[in-house]
Every structure is written in structure tokens, then in C-alpha cells.
Design a protein around this motif. Structure first.
Motif, mmCIF file in Angstrom:
data_model
loop_
_atom_site.group_PDB
_atom_site.id
_atom_site.type_symbol
_atom_site.label_atom_id
_atom_site.label_comp_id
_atom_site.label_asym_id
_atom_site.label_seq_id
_atom_site.Cartn_x
_atom_site.Cartn_y
_atom_site.Cartn_z
ATOM 1 N N VAL A 1 11.315 13.369 2.493
ATOM 2 C CA VAL A 1 9.973 13.440 2.370
ATOM 3 C C VAL A 1 9.193 12.408 1.920
ATOM 4 O O VAL A 1 8.172 11.908 2.468
ATOM 5 N N ALA A 2 9.657 11.775 0.773
ATOM 6 C CA ALA A 2 9.087 10.546 0.265
ATOM 7 C C ALA A 2 9.089 9.601 1.079
ATOM 8 O O ALA A 2 8.059 8.707 1.300
ATOM 9 N N MET A 3 10.129 9.131 1.910
ATOM 10 C CA MET A 3 10.189 8.189 2.940
ATOM 11 C C MET A 3 9.182 8.547 4.065
ATOM 12 O O MET A 3 8.646 7.588 4.577
ATOM 13 N N VAL A 4 9.085 9.687 4.397
ATOM 14 C CA VAL A 4 8.218 10.089 5.519
ATOM 15 C C VAL A 4 6.715 9.414 5.071
ATOM 16 O O VAL A 4 6.167 9.127 5.796
ATOM 17 N N ILE A 5 6.235 10.053 3.582
ATOM 18 C CA ILE A 5 4.940 9.777 3.375
ATOM 19 C C ILE A 5 4.786 8.427 3.317
ATOM 20 O O ILE A 5 4.014 7.713 3.680
ATOM 21 N N ALA A 6 5.712 7.556 2.646
ATOM 22 C CA ALA A 6 5.701 6.038 2.464
ATOM 23 C C ALA A 6 5.477 5.687 4.011
ATOM 24 O O ALA A 6 4.835 4.600 4.293
ATOM 25 N N GLY A 7 6.199 5.824 5.072
ATOM 26 C CA GLY A 7 6.390 5.453 6.298
ATOM 27 C C GLY A 7 4.982 5.746 7.052
ATOM 28 O O GLY A 7 4.452 4.943 7.722
ATOM 29 N N CYS A 8 4.334 6.849 6.768
ATOM 30 C CA CYS A 8 3.061 7.232 7.534
ATOM 31 C C CYS A 8 1.787 6.338 6.888
ATOM 32 O O CYS A 8 1.187 5.908 7.708
ATOM 33 N N ILE A 9 2.072 6.219 5.598
ATOM 34 C CA ILE A 9 1.125 5.253 4.838
ATOM 35 C C ILE A 9 1.333 3.943 5.274
ATOM 36 O O ILE A 9 0.277 3.174 5.786
ATOM 37 N N TYR A 10 2.424 3.373 5.671
ATOM 38 C CA TYR A 10 2.838 2.037 6.123
ATOM 39 C C TYR A 10 2.221 1.740 7.729
ATOM 40 O O TYR A 10 1.543 0.919 7.949
ATOM 41 N N GLY B 1 0.860 -1.174 0.063
ATOM 42 C CA GLY B 1 -0.024 -0.183 0.050
ATOM 43 C C GLY B 1 0.872 1.284 0.115
ATOM 44 O O GLY B 1 0.529 2.322 -0.657
ATOM 45 N N ALA B 2 1.868 1.185 0.700
ATOM 46 C CA ALA B 2 2.843 2.386 0.943
ATOM 47 C C ALA B 2 3.432 2.845 -0.469
ATOM 48 O O ALA B 2 3.448 3.805 -0.909
ATOM 49 N N VAL B 3 4.081 1.457 -0.935
ATOM 50 C CA VAL B 3 4.915 1.702 -2.009
ATOM 51 C C VAL B 3 3.883 1.880 -3.589
ATOM 52 O O VAL B 3 4.183 2.721 -4.324
ATOM 53 N N GLY B 4 2.667 1.528 -3.429
ATOM 54 C CA GLY B 4 1.587 1.592 -4.259
ATOM 55 C C GLY B 4 1.410 2.971 -4.365
ATOM 56 O O GLY B 4 1.081 3.627 -5.514
ATOM 57 N N LEU B 5 1.197 3.611 -3.077
ATOM 58 C CA LEU B 5 0.597 5.025 -3.336
ATOM 59 C C LEU B 5 1.617 5.778 -3.676
ATOM 60 O O LEU B 5 1.331 7.109 -4.541
ATOM 61 N N CYS B 6 2.872 5.660 -3.358
ATOM 62 C CA CYS B 6 3.918 6.405 -3.917
ATOM 63 C C CYS B 6 4.228 6.367 -5.333
ATOM 64 O O CYS B 6 4.601 7.181 -6.125
ATOM 65 N N PHE B 7 4.134 4.985 -5.970
ATOM 66 C CA PHE B 7 3.932 4.908 -7.290
ATOM 67 C C PHE B 7 2.796 5.658 -7.865
ATOM 68 O O PHE B 7 3.069 6.197 -8.917
ATOM 69 N N TYR B 8 1.682 5.532 -7.411
ATOM 70 C CA TYR B 8 0.608 6.271 -7.857
ATOM 71 C C TYR B 8 0.932 7.712 -7.964
ATOM 72 O O TYR B 8 0.736 8.431 -8.926
ATOM 73 N N LEU B 9 1.480 8.392 -6.804
ATOM 74 C CA LEU B 9 1.829 9.842 -6.986
ATOM 75 C C LEU B 9 3.009 9.929 -8.035
ATOM 76 O O LEU B 9 3.016 11.179 -8.614
ATOM 77 N N GLY B 10 3.883 9.155 -8.002
ATOM 78 C CA GLY B 10 4.931 9.178 -9.093
ATOM 79 C C GLY B 10 4.352 9.565 -10.464
ATOM 80 O O GLY B 10 4.689 10.222 -11.271
ATOM 81 N N THR B 11 3.264 8.323 -10.819
ATOM 82 C CA THR B 11 2.552 8.295 -12.051
ATOM 83 C C THR B 11 1.838 9.672 -12.327
ATOM 84 O O THR B 11 1.710 10.198 -13.407
ATOM 85 N N THR B 12 1.241 10.195 -11.222
ATOM 86 C CA THR B 12 0.335 11.383 -11.283
ATOM 87 C C THR B 12 1.263 12.742 -11.656
ATOM 88 O O THR B 12 1.048 13.412 -12.448
#
Length: 1087
Positions: free
Chosen positions: A647-656, A206-217
Motif C-alpha cells: 500500500v505504501a509503495m502504491v501511494i508513493a508510486g501514484c504520487i510519483y 515529492g513522493a517520499v516527502g509526502l510519505c514521510f509527512y504521513l509517517g510523521t502524522t
């Protein structure tokens, strides 16, 4: 040839067998039926109905007719198992029709669950069309046309080669890891998200999936900004909305133009995607053709430079590059009608057009030089472009080996037509800007459902696409540096070559080939991002691992993700408001790098764990390559931008953490679970090898819970107290016992275990739950005490509730069970905690604002009595309660010295407590104590008599039953024999009379009231009464009282009196915790 699979959920129809057989070849079959025995016998002629043949339910075939109709007689031995396990032939037949449609790659009718879905059969694609070309289109893009020449000029050929090599090696290693994962089974929609989530678990997925979604966006934002930059810079430079009043406002006006046009372009693209994704898919080949045509034009231009260099020139004043869009002649003066006249360039640097006008100092001191912008492949300019030329923002671009005379006053340079660096340049910045040009390697894995042989096409197509694009990029770096003048390469927007893209003046036959090709390429890439990102979010939402994303799983009737598209447009707008392609590129670099990092991690973890399911068809991988790729991704993240990486790691960590705390529980057989199992196995083995030190001792609780008739937890506050005692640390095993056999009560055991888990969740008790079924409660509790736990993680303390109703019980089983539990914990060297009035203990939401926790330390049995109040006071419920320790002094004890010694002992133990020594002098046994002991013994004797008379009545009934049995018929005798006998002894009338007289001779009812109490019992009762008086006096108002629990008598004849002693000891106290140590020291004064 491997079979392609496509998932098509349909309703389960109860059709007859001939229909199922007839349609098996051309209709998808519901997966719900694969492991359900719904098979009907299908004949070749199709004449027999499925209603005629029923599955055999008897172990033998009795009828000849049934034998003839039973078609599975060759497998009669397994016929009962076929109700739950299908035949292999049936399973393979259904798996052959198993298909898998990707979500959103192409339109198909998709409705809610439970409604038939119509599958659209499409031609299966091979490696070239299905993987190679999509990856090629996604990798080659905006950075190649708009920034690569600038990167080569700024970083130099060697620096650019290092940047391109690092990024390409990173994606190549990631592609190797991805190929291993993608060929380890079928990869449905979701691409990288699916691979990561199924390999590393829902939290990481979920964390990396949302990060990948943000990257694609944000990639969509990047492509739209590239589209607008091409439009406003090269196609229609006059179509600006904001006009700059002076030169300082030009940058702000240009950013505002990007925002306005970018927003309009985003809304237009979103409308196209909303209307129908099929139009985007149909135009994909056109956009790819534009990219390939532009690249071919570039290579053709390079070849032409070796024969005839283009006519484009660059004008230098001294060694400074000039914008040539406002003058045609690169000279200060020119001869016109045999007269020397000033040029347009003169007017830009002087205050008049006359030769005697006052001019800029630098203009006066230096000559104007005109150089070819593209000297050609054989010109030797390669040597000048080998090294980088970094610089701060707003500095003039200069030719390094050109002579010039510096001017004393350079304050007015900003108003002159020089070409400036628009931003500070350094190596790490260029890495972040360049990396988006190598993303897009997941395009093939996202189309696995469209491929004829996905497990062969994905590795071959993806790796070939990466190698091809890597060749393009590396060759472009070398060719750009060998053909183009350095000052032109560093000119980002082509101001020195009449506002043409630098790569455009190299292309043949015209720069417009690059302009038009790159424009449509950016448009197509932006549409692809707006198409793919919402579907990725939809796949994450439909997995149900992130509660707040559920709404994005819904869409139009045909499955188009409307809500996800709206969110994607909103996030994409954020990138457009940044309005700078160079600022957006590092952002999406972070998200893509994080995604690639976890793809490599997933492959490495699976390889090292050697899980049985890890059997990829792609064999050219190794865990060292995956770790190298993971390390390279992490390094590139911090090289590109360390703050964006954080920032990207904090976002992924919060989602995790959010998914871990609130997300739905999913079990996908992920690699991290296997890693946890390996780590747990190692830890358990290591714990068992080394004996536990006193400093590491902590209560590992076995909580004995009772379930009521509805299988609900009888005392939930026992779990609350467990949470308060443990504060979430250490081992907790919550158990219960059901009477009966597992064959008859297996379902009840599972229900009870679910209720235990629910109660533990409600009371925030972290631990394990287990319900066992035993022939009686005593054996069940004994089994748990002996065998609960595993290896070094076994319980060392038992927590249970005081059996409050033992006096009112009709039988003595409750009392016997409790006492035997005490004996067994003592024998097993385990501590025992017994909570009286457990339902009055505070819940986890309560806060005791004041009060005391009183410890009555009578005997030392390991120090558990003093450790427990400290552990309890760590919880927020008891945090404000103070600790008091009472000890009892006898006649020959020095109470003052005892108090000093105890205070010093507590000081060394680092425990804060008030110490009080209570003196208990020897006194005569009171009449009250004597009378209480007598009543206790009389009650025990009466219970024995009542139990005896009940046994006699059962025996008399058995005797009558045996006599009547002889007169019954054989059939009735057989029926009665099936009933369980309550007494398993054979009695005669003489035996019964003798046995009755024997017991009655022991004591009559009259003698019961003339008996004298046992002196040992009197002394024990005296101790209990006196100690209770002192405890009740001192601790009447305390929140919790901890008492040493005396052990049961060694002679089991005194068991019934033992419970009475404990009752007297706790009489009048609200909350009591009886503590019995396990026989080992659990607290120490040493560090």
C-alpha cells in the motif's frame, strides 16, 4: 571554522555605497544581488556617495578625471564583464552574510515574497544541544515504556535482540548515508524531504516527502494513543465513558474510550500548536527530562534487584497467570480465627463462598502459586526468557515450566480472571510494532540552520544518538529478560501486577516515576509531531512540485501553516479512530522505512555517479553501506507487513506518476538526472557500435517546421500528424530555420524554440525541438539534415509540408529549397515524407469513424509505403480506417497473378489490407497532356525572362550608382560605402549591352509562343496525368492517400518542371502523403 549560513530574503534597496558598507557586517544581504552587479565603491571613510561613480561602459578611459575616480583600474580588462559577473571579493563578502533560517523550527516574522522579512538572531547551538538531545528525545518514546517488555517476553531475549539489532543497524546505515548528504552543502528546512528531492529529483522527493509527512502524522496518532493508554490504564482507570455490559464488550468499549479521549487530546494539542509553537519548543527540554528520568529510574531499579528484589508478586493457578486487581490473597482459602475460609479468588471461580460450592474444573484440579514478579538480576530467570513464546489471540498466558492439570471443559475460561493475549503474536508483527521506537534520526538535520557548524554536528550528533539509544534498547532487552518473570513480561498491560506498567514495577523508587514520565514523554512527542508534520507539508507545497498542495503553503502572517495543520489533524484523527497502538505502529513504520530507503538510495546513486558536486565533508561512507541499508529497509518493510508495504509503495508510486504528469518542472541537479545521462550515454554508444536490424527499424523523424513572422508554428497539424505517426515512440526532432546571423537573431531563435515546445506540448508530440539561424534557409535545412541527432539516435526520415504557394511566390527560392531537400535526403539515404494540405489533416482529438487509407505502390523503395499505414492505424484517430493497397500493372504483366502474389506478401508481413491491381494500358498522348506540357514550359520560360529583366534592372541601377559616386565628397562616399551592395560585380556600359544582347539572342518573347514542348517532359506529364486519373477515380473518398514520390531530375535544368509534375500527380486529392524511401529495407516477413 565553517561559517553558518541563514537565508533572509529582503527587498533590494538602491542605497548608496557607504550605507551598504556600513551595514554589511550586521544585516543580511539579499541573494538576488549576489550575481547582479549592484556593487558600489565603498571607501573607508564613507564620505563618497555611490551616485558620484558610475560603472565604466567604454573600453578605454579617456578622461583624466575619470581615471582618478575609477576605483577598479587594476581590473580594467574585466570591467565590461563585471556587469554580469561579480568580483570575487564582492561575491565572498556577500556569501559571508548568507544565512539560512529553518521553516517553523522557531517563530520569526515571515511575509509574502517581495516584502522585507525580519531575521531574529538566535544563539547558535553545538552538537550536544542542537543534534544529540533532539535525536535522543525523538528516538526514545512510547514503545520503550509500553511495549518493549511485552516484545521481550513474547519474542524472547534472542528474538528481541535480533529485532532491536536489525532496526538499529538500519537506522545507523541510514544515518551514515544521511550524514554524507547533509554535509554535501547546506540543508535548509524540510530535512529528509529536502535531501531526497535534491538528490533524486522532484518526483521521488515529492513522493517520499509526502510519505514521510504521513509517517510523521501517524506518529502523532501513535503518541496520542500512547498518552490515552497510559491515562486510562494506569492513571485514571475509572474515567471510562463506555461501560461494557458483559465481558465480550469490554474490548469494544475500551476502543471507543480511546477514540473519544484521543480525539479530545488531539484537538487540545492542535490548539496549543496553533496558538504558538514557541510553547512547544520551550517544553521540549521538560519532556526530554521526563524521558531521561524514567530511563535512569529503570537502571536504578535493575541495580536494586540484585540487592533486594521488589515486593511485587504474580499469582498463578496451575501454570496460568491471573489478574490480581480483584483479590489480595493469592490462595484458595486462608485461616481466619482458626477457621478455614474462602478468599476473594475462590469467589471468582466458584458459585459460592462456601467450601462445598461448585467450582471451575481447572480451579479444582490445580493449586495456586505465588511467584515474585521480579526475581532479580541474579535469579537465573534469564535462561527461561531466552526463547520466544508466540501464540494466537485470546489464549491464556502460561508459565512454560510450571506443572498443571488440564481441564476437560475450557469453554468458560474467557469469563475467568486469566491474563489473555489480546492479539495473535508472531515475529514479523513485533518488528513492525518495535520499529517506530528507532525513528527520529532526522531531528538533527531538520535543525541545520540553528547549528554553529552543521556539517560537523549533524554526523557526530546523529550517530552518537543512535549508538546511545541502541545501547539503551539492547541493554533493556537483556536486563528485562534477566530480571522479570516471563509471564509478567508477556502481560502487555500489567494486569497480573495490579494494573502497573511492567517496566514500572522494575523502576526505583516507584512505578509512578515511569507512569508520569512516560505520560509527559508521549504528550511532548505528540506535540512535536503536530508541530513538525505541517511544516514539512508546507515545505513541499512551497516547492510547487505538487499542484494540489499549493494551498497548504499558506498560513498565518508569521508563517504558521494553518491549512497544513488542519490537514494534519484530519489525517491524525484517522489513526486515532483505529484506536490501537499496535495497529498504528506498522503503518508509520512503512512510511519511515520508505523514507530511509530513499535516503540510502540517494547516497548510493550520488556516490556511484561520482558527480562533480558530490563532495561531502563526512568521509566515512561507502556505496555498499548505502545499498545494505536500502536492502535492509526494503526487507523490514515486507517483514513488518507485506500488505502495508505494498500500500505504501502504491501511494508513493501514484504520487510519483502524478508529479511526473502534472507537477511543475524543477531542475535541482538531482542524482537521477545524472543516472539518466550516464544511461543515455551508454545506450547511444552501444547503438552506434551495432548496425540496426530491419526488425528494429522505426521512423525516427526530423520534422521541418515553418515559423511565421510572429515566430509561431505555421502548420500545427504537422505536429499532430507526427504524434499520430509515431504514437509517442521513437525519436522526434522538430526543427526550424531563421534567416540571419545568430548574433542578431539569437533571441528570436530562443523564442521560436519555446513556441515549438509549446506547440509540441499542445499537440502531445514527444520529442526535441531546435531552431537554428543560418544565412539562408537552404543552408539551414541542409545543416539539420546532416547533423541532427546524436550517435545512434539520428533521424532516418524527414517530414515536411508541401510548399503550397510555390507557384505564387515572386522568386523561386521556395521551389529550389524543396527540391534541394529532396536531393539531400536521397543522398543521405533518408526517407522523405511530404504532406499535402496538411492543415486539413485530422487533429489528435478527432476520431475518423470510417474510411480508408489508400496506398499506391508504384515502385518498391524499402517497404516504407506499406509500413506507414500500419503505424498510422495504431493511433486512435485512424484506428477505424481500413487499409487498401493499389498497384499498377502494365500490358505485359499478369494482373491476376500479381494480386495473388501481393496478397501472399501482405499475409507474410502480417498486414491486413484489401489488394487491388489497376491496369494501365499504353495509350496515345492526349492533346490535353501535350497542351499542359506546353503551358508548363512556356510558364517556366516566362519566369526566366522575368528573372533576367529583374537582374538587368539591378545592374543598370548599379552602373548609375557607380557613376554618381565619383562626384560625391569623401564623407558622402564613406557613408555610401557602409551600405550593403545588392550586386557584387563591377559593370561597365559595354559589358551591360553585350550581356543583354547575348541573352536576348537566345529567345525572344515572340519565339516563346512558337516553341514546341520537350518530348521527355511530355512523357512525364503523360504518366502524371494518367496516374492521377486512376488515383482520383479509386481514392476520391479515402481519408488519406499515400503515393510513391518520384525523384527530381538529375539535370537541374528541369527542376521547375518537377514541381509541376508533382502538382498534376496530386491534383484533386484532399489529403496526400508523398513517400520516398531511404534506400534500405524497413519491413520484413521474418520474425
Amino acid at each position: 571554522m565553517p561559517t553558518n549560513f541563514t537565508v533572509v530574503p529582503v527587498n533590494d534597496d538602491e542605497d548608496d555605497g557607504n550605507k551598504a558598507a556600513a551595514t554589511a557586517g550586521d544585516k543580511p544581504v539579499s541573494l538576488n544581488n549576489i550575481f547582479r552587479d549592484e556593487d558600489k565603491d565603498d571607501n573607508s571613510d564613507g564620505s563618497q556617495s555611490g551616485d558620484d561613480i558610475q560603472r565604466e561602459s567604454r573600453p578605454f578611459i579617456n578622461s583624466a578625471r575619470e581615471v582618478e575616480q575609477y576605483d577598479g583600474k587594476n581590473m580594467a580588462l574585466f570591467e565590461e564583464e563585471m556587469d554580469s559577473n561579480p568580483m570575487v571579493s564582492s561575491l565572498l563578502n556577500k556569501l559571508a552574510n548568507y544565512t539560512n533560517l529553518t521553516q517553523g523550527v522557531r517563530e520569526h516574522e515571515e511575509a509574502e515574497d517581495g516584502v522585507r522579512r525580519v531575521a531574529i538572531m538566535v544563539p547558535q547551538m553545538g552538537t550536544f544541544i542542537g543534534v544529540y538531545l533532539p535525536c535522543l528525545q525523538n528516538i526514545l518514546g512510547v514503545i520503550l515504556f509500553l511495549r518493549l517488555t511485552w516484545i521481550v517476553g513474547t519474542a524472547g531475549i534472542l528474538g528481541s535482540f535480533a529485532i532491536v539489532s536489525m532496526c538499529c543497524i538500519c537506522t545507523l546505515l541510514t544515518a551514515i548515508s544521511m550524514s554524507a548528504i547533509a554535509t554535501n552543502g547546506v540543508v535548509p528546512a524540510g530535512g529528509s524531504y529536502y535531501m531526497i528531492s535534491r538528490s533524486l529529483g522532484p518526483e521521488f522527493g515529492g513522493a517520499v516527502g509526502l510519505c514521510f509527512y504521513l509517517g510523521t502524522t501517524f506518529a502523532g496518532s501513535l503518541y496520542i494513543l500512547g498518552t490515552i493508554e497510559i491515562l486510562l490504564t494506569y492513571i485514571v482507570p475509572t474515567a471510562t465513558v463506555f461501560e461494557a455490559k458483559n465481558i465480550e464488550e469490554e474490548g469494544t468499549a475500551a476502543l471507543n474510550d480511546m477514540r473519544v479521549y484521543g480525539t479530545c487530546c488531539l484537538l487540545l494539542m492542535a490548539l496549543i500548536v496553533f496558538v504558538g509553537v514557541k510553547y512547544v519548543n520551550k517544553l521540549a527540554l521538560v519532556f526530554l527530562a521526563c524521558v531521561m528520568l524514567s530511563i535512569m529510574a529503570t537502571y536504578a531499579g535493575v541495580i536494586k534487584t540484585a540487592i533486594e528484589p521488589p515486593e511485587f508478586t504474580v499469582c498463578l493457578l496451575g501454570n496460568r497467570s491471573l489478574k490480581n486487581d480483584k483479590f489480595e490473597v493469592c490462595a484458595k482459602t486462608e485461616m481466619l480465627n482458626n477457621q478455614t475460609v474462602t478468599t476473594d479468588l475462590w469467589k471468582l471461580f466458584c458459585n459460592g463462598e462456601h467450601l462445598n460450592a461448585t467450582c471451575d474444573d481447572y480451579f479444582s484440579l490445580n493449586n495456586v502459586t505465588e511467584l515474585p514478579a521480579i526475581p532479580g538480576l541474579l535469579s537465573g530467570v534469564l535462561r527461561d526468557n531466552l526463547w520466544g513464546d508466540y501464540g494466537p489471540a485470546h489464549t491464556v498466558i502460561e508459565k512454560k515450566n510450571q506443572e498443571s492439570v488440564a481441564a476437560q471443559d475450557s469453554s468458560g475460561d474467557v469469563y475467568k480472571p486469566y491474563v489473555f493475549n489480546d492479539m495473535a503474536t508472531y515475529f514479523t508483527l513485533l518488528v513492525g510494532i518495535y520499529f517506530p521506537s528507532v525513528t527520529g534520526i532526522m531531528a538533527g538535520s531538520n535543525r541545520s540552520g540553528d547549528l554553529r557548524d552543521a556539517q560537523r554536528s549533524i554526523p557526530v550528533g546523529t550517530i552518537m544518538a543512535i549508538l546511545t539509544t541502541s545501547f539503551f534498547y539492547i541493554s533493556c532487552v537483556l536486563l528485562f529478560g534477566a530480571c522479570i518473570e516471563g509471564v509478567v513480561l508477556r502481560d502487555k498491560f500489567g494486569d497480573s501486577v495490579k494494573k502497573n506498567p511492567v517496566i514500572g514495577i522494575l523502576a526505583w523508587p516507584s512505578p509512578w516515576v515511569i507512569v508520569i514520565g512516560s505520560f509527559f514523554s508521549c504528550c511532548g512527542a505528540g506535540l512535536q509531531s503536530l508541530t513538525g508534520a505541517p511544516r514539512l507539508l508546507q515545505a513541499i507545497a512551497r516547492d510547487g512540485i505538487i499542484p494540489f498542495s499549493q494551498v497548504f503553503g499558506h498560513g498565518k502572517a508569521n508563517g504558521e501553516p494553518t491549512w497544513a495543520l488542519l490537514l494534519t489533524v484530519a489525517i491524525c484523527e484517522i489513526g486515532i479512530l483505529i484506536a490501537s497502538l499496535d495497529a498504528v505502529a506498522p503503518i508509520l513504520s512503512m512510511f519511515f522505512l520508505m523514507c530511509y530507503l530513499f535516503v540510502n538510495l540517494a547516497c548510493a546513486v550520488q556516490t556511484l555517479l561520482r558527480t562533480p558536486n558530490w563532495r561531502p565533508r563526512f568521509k566515512f561512507y561507502h556505496w555498499t553501506l548505502s545499498f545494505l541499508g536500502m536492502s535492509l529497509c526494503l526487507s523490514l518493510m515486507f517483514i513488518s507487513s507485506w500488505y502495508y508495504a505494498l500500500v505504501a509503495m502504491v501511494i508513493a508510486g501514484c504520487i510519483y506518476k502524478y508529479i511526473e504528469y502534472r507537477g511543475a518542472e524543477k531542475e535541482w541537479g538531482d542524482g537521477l538526472r545524472g543516472l539518466s545521462l550516464n544511461a543515455a550515454r551508454y545506450a547511444l554508444t552501444h547503438l552506434e557500435e551495432t548496425p540496426l536490424h530491419t526488425k528494429n527499424w522505426r521512423p525516427q523523424l526530423l520534422v521541418l517546421c515553418k515559423l511565421d513572422s510572429c515566430l509561431a508554428v505555421k502548420h500545427p497539424r504537422l505536429l499532430s500528424f507526427t504524434t499520430q505517426l509515431k504514437a509517442g515512440k521513437g525519436l522526434t526532432i522538430v526543427c526550424s530555420v531563421l534567416e540571419g546571423t545568430y548574433m542578431t537573431r539569437g533571441a528570436d531563435a530562443k523564442t521560436g524554440e519555446q513556441n515549438l515546445k509549446a506547440a509540441m506540448t499542445a499537440e502531445r508530440t514527444k520529442g526535441f525541438s531546435h531552431v537554428v539561424v543560418s544565412s539562408n534557409l537552404r543552408d539551414g535545412f541542409s545543416l539539420l539534415i546532416q547533423s541532427a541527432g546524436l550517435g545512434g539516435m539520428k533521424h532516418n526520415a524527414v517530414l515536411m509540408a508541401w510548399p503550397a504557394g510555390w507557384k505564387q511566390a515572386r522568386d523561386s527560392s521556395s521551389r529550389r529549397n524543396f527540391i534541394e531537400t529532396v536531393r539531400e535526403t536521397t543522398e543521405a539515404h533518408q526517407a522523405l515524407l511530404v504532406a499535402k494540405n496538411i492543415d486539413r489533416f485530422p487533429g489528435n482529438q478527432e476520431r475518423l469513424k470510417e474510411g480508408t487509407i489508400d496506398v499506391w505502390w508504384i515502385v518498391h523503395d524499402g517497404g516504407l509505403l506499406m509500413l506507414l499505414p500500419f503505424l498510422i492505424s495504431q493511433h486512435k484517430v485512424w484506428r477505424k480506417c481500413k487499409m487498401r493497397i493499389f498497384t499498377v500493372a502494365q500490358m505485359d504483366d499478369n494482373s491476376i497473378q500479381m494480386k495473388k502474389d501481393l496478397q501472399m506478401f501482405l499475409y507474410h508481413l502480417r498486414l491486413d489490407a484489401v489488394v487491388e491491381v489497376v491496369e494501365m494500358h499504353d495509350s496515345d498522348i492526349s492533346a490535353f497532356t501535350y497542351e499542359k506540357t506546353l503551358v508548363m514550359e512556356q510558364r517556366s520560360q516566362m519566369l526566366k525572362q522575368m528573372q533576367l529583366s529583374r537582374t538587368e534592372r539591378e545592374r543598370e541601377a548599379q552602373l548609375i550608382h557607380d557613376r554618381n559616386t565619383a562626384s560625391h565628397s569623401t564623407k558622402e562616399a564613406k557613408a555610401s560605402a557602409d551600405k550593403p551592395d545588392r550586386v557584387h560585380m563591377t559593370w561597365t556600359k559595354d559589358k551591360l549591352i553585350n550581356e543583354r544582347n547575348k541573352h536576348r539572342e537566345g529567345m525572344g518573347v515572340k519565339d516563346m509562343f512558337n516553341m514546341k514542348p520537350n518530348q521527355s517532359n511530355v512523357r512525364r506529364m503523360h504518366t502524371a496525368v494518367k496516374l492521377n486519373e486512376v488515383v482520383a477515380k479509386k481514392s476520391q473518398d479515402s481519408q488519406l492517400v499515400l503515393l510513391n514520390m518520384p525523384g527530381p531530375p538529375k539535370n537541374k535544368k528541369g527542376d521547375e518542371n518537377y514541381m509541376e509534375f508533382l502538382e498534376v500527380l496530386m491534383e484533386g486529392l484532399d489529403r496526400v502523403l508523398l513517400v520516398r524511401g531511404g534506400g534500405r529495407e524497413v519491413i520484413t516477413i521474418y520474425s
